[in-house]
Design a protein around this motif. Sequence first.
Motif, PDB file in Angstrom:
ATOM      1  N   GLY A  36      -2.357  -6.007   1.219  1.00 30.77           N
ATOM      2  CA  GLY A  36      -3.316  -7.022   0.846  1.00 30.77           C
ATOM      3  C   GLY A  36      -3.980  -6.708  -0.465  1.00 30.77           C
ATOM      4  N   CYS A  37      -4.958  -7.519  -0.806  1.00 31.05           N
ATOM      5  CA  CYS A  37      -5.737  -7.262  -1.995  1.00 31.05           C
ATOM      6  C   CYS A  37      -7.200  -7.397  -1.621  1.00 31.05           C
ATOM      7  N   GLY A  38      -7.973  -6.452  -2.034  1.00 35.45           N
ATOM      8  CA  GLY A  38      -9.382  -6.471  -1.687  1.00 35.45           C
ATOM      9  C   GLY A  38      -9.935  -5.082  -1.838  1.00 35.45           C
ATOM     10  N   GLY A  39     -11.119  -4.863  -1.338  1.00 38.99           N
ATOM     11  CA  GLY A  39     -11.689  -3.543  -1.461  1.00 38.99           C
ATOM     12  C   GLY A  39     -12.950  -3.450  -0.644  1.00 38.99           C
TER      13      GLY A  39
ATOM     14  N   ALA B  66     -18.026   5.943  -0.128  1.00 41.51           N
ATOM     15  CA  ALA B  66     -17.241   5.588  -1.305  1.00 41.51           C
ATOM     16  C   ALA B  66     -17.015   4.082  -1.351  1.00 41.51           C
ATOM     17  N   THR B  67     -16.597   3.618  -2.507  1.00 38.17           N
ATOM     18  CA  THR B  67     -16.130   2.246  -2.678  1.00 38.17           C
ATOM     19  C   THR B  67     -14.828   2.301  -3.469  1.00 38.17           C
ATOM     20  N   TYR B  68     -13.985   1.303  -3.277  1.00 35.96           N
ATOM     21  CA  TYR B  68     -12.739   1.240  -4.033  1.00 35.96           C
ATOM     22  C   TYR B  68     -12.169  -0.173  -3.914  1.00 35.96           C
ATOM     23  N   GLU B  69     -11.256  -0.491  -4.785  1.00 42.38           N
ATOM     24  CA  GLU B  69     -10.597  -1.793  -4.779  1.00 42.38           C
ATOM     25  C   GLU B  69      -9.092  -1.588  -4.786  1.00 42.38           C
ATOM     26  N   MET B  70      -8.385  -2.413  -4.004  1.00 40.62           N
ATOM     27  CA  MET B  70      -6.923  -2.398  -4.007  1.00 40.62           C
ATOM     28  C   MET B  70      -6.428  -3.819  -4.238  1.00 40.62           C
TER      29      MET B  70
END
Length: 523
Positions: A18-21, A503-507
Amino acid sequence: MRTPFAAGLAALALLAAGCGGTGAEGGPAGGGTFTYALPADPGVLDPAMGVLNVTNTTLSLAYDTLVSVDAEGKIVPALAQKWDVEPDKVTFTMRKDAVCSDGSPVTPSDVAASVDHITDPATKSSIYGVLVPTGMKAEADDAAGTVTLSMPEPFSFILETGRAIFVVCGKGVKDRSLLARSTSGSGAYQLTEAVPGDHYTFKVRREYAWGRPGSSIKEAPETVVLKIVPNEQTAANLLVAGSLNGITLYGPDRARVEAAPGVTKAVTPVANGQFFYHQGDDRPTRDPAVRKALTQAIDLKELAGIASSGTGKPPTGLVLYPRPCQGDTVTGHVPAHDPAAAAAALDAAGWKAGPDGVRVKDGKRLTLRYLYATTRGAGVQAAAEYLATAWGKIGAEVKLNGAIDTKLSESLNATQDWDVVWLPIGVTLPSQLVGFLSGPGAPKGANFAHLANKRYQSLVAEASKVPAAEGCDKWLQAESALFEDADLVPVVETNVLEAAKGATYEMLAGMFTTTSIRLTQGG
């Protein structure tokens, strides 16, 4: 398509991402270690063999692509700062400040070498014909700072292909054997330790300044560790305890992780659950009347809830977000639930109930061998049992055949011993599906279900000749044509829980946006 079938099938079924974070309260803090769980070992790290989602997630830390994509699906600069698109080619003007992990500059010749290696028959690349279209050629002009990707004929997604090619640079260009357990790219991180089956450690490159426009690596973690954690329950326990910063969950542990203190989360679409009908010469499902009747016998909304354990959404297409072509190709194009009409249709097609209730035609029983992957979770197993019951009610005899992914690929291709298969799809461009949904049937080609939808083929041929935006309407119509003929039946848009702690991150499409990774205050 020259791609080896098993590898191509893996791309179809396993590039699900998927796409998101994740978002979190608290300010960013540079330095430290970000630890993310992978459900399996990524295997060989040569980008030319990066067909599995876990492999590409890993590679995205260390390699850049020519272009990237934002959350809305818009193409944005990466290694290329601008581009000129023609129907059969695209010329990229490269950035001049990108540097490989060994200190050498990233050149147009590096891009051309990456493409040439993938398309070389001797390489037997798993992504050729799937992520990199068959027939693509590359020509570099280092003096002008440009590289041109071309096709033998017009190709809609010639520009978008630039987001699928990890560019190898430096020492890895000359010696690809180095890439099995190391990296040679221009990405924000460099692999420093590989312990297969356990973990992969990456160190930040603070000089990295050629990522997505407006992004920065200055506050990113010093180290990223990808920890191999095959068991979701274990991964969930480690995240809640603070031993992991990020995980992806498919199954029942989602609820307790979402409720855990300090956990931030995002629900992300990951794949489309659907089943295909085999249309080989000796199959009852070659007859469109049989396919439509079997589809009418199913309450797809109920099946979707079962297959996704109640977490899925109604599907709207075959391509993952962010889609290059926006639109709903499913609604109104799938035969509606009507068991009485299904039974009548089978009667009209000559399938009459036998003494034991199983329908027979020309002395042959209506037997369906249903194939599915046992690695897809309890929902897929329950969905198989639901289908067997529903089809049994209209006179079909269903034999369930659960198999691990490798055995499923073998059954689809070599033995062809199936009539219906549950197979998730995870691709980002409609063009990546064409070889699987048309052309030579398996084992001679990648068309494992032996589909021969003339309307689909005609619409794809028209759409392929014009730029993506102009061809989107026909690409969408082509998908709908498959559903109208019940060549495949979309059931559910499955999703995953991206959970983070500290933490935070985006994919995007299963790949890290490396400049988005942050450790949060107090994490």
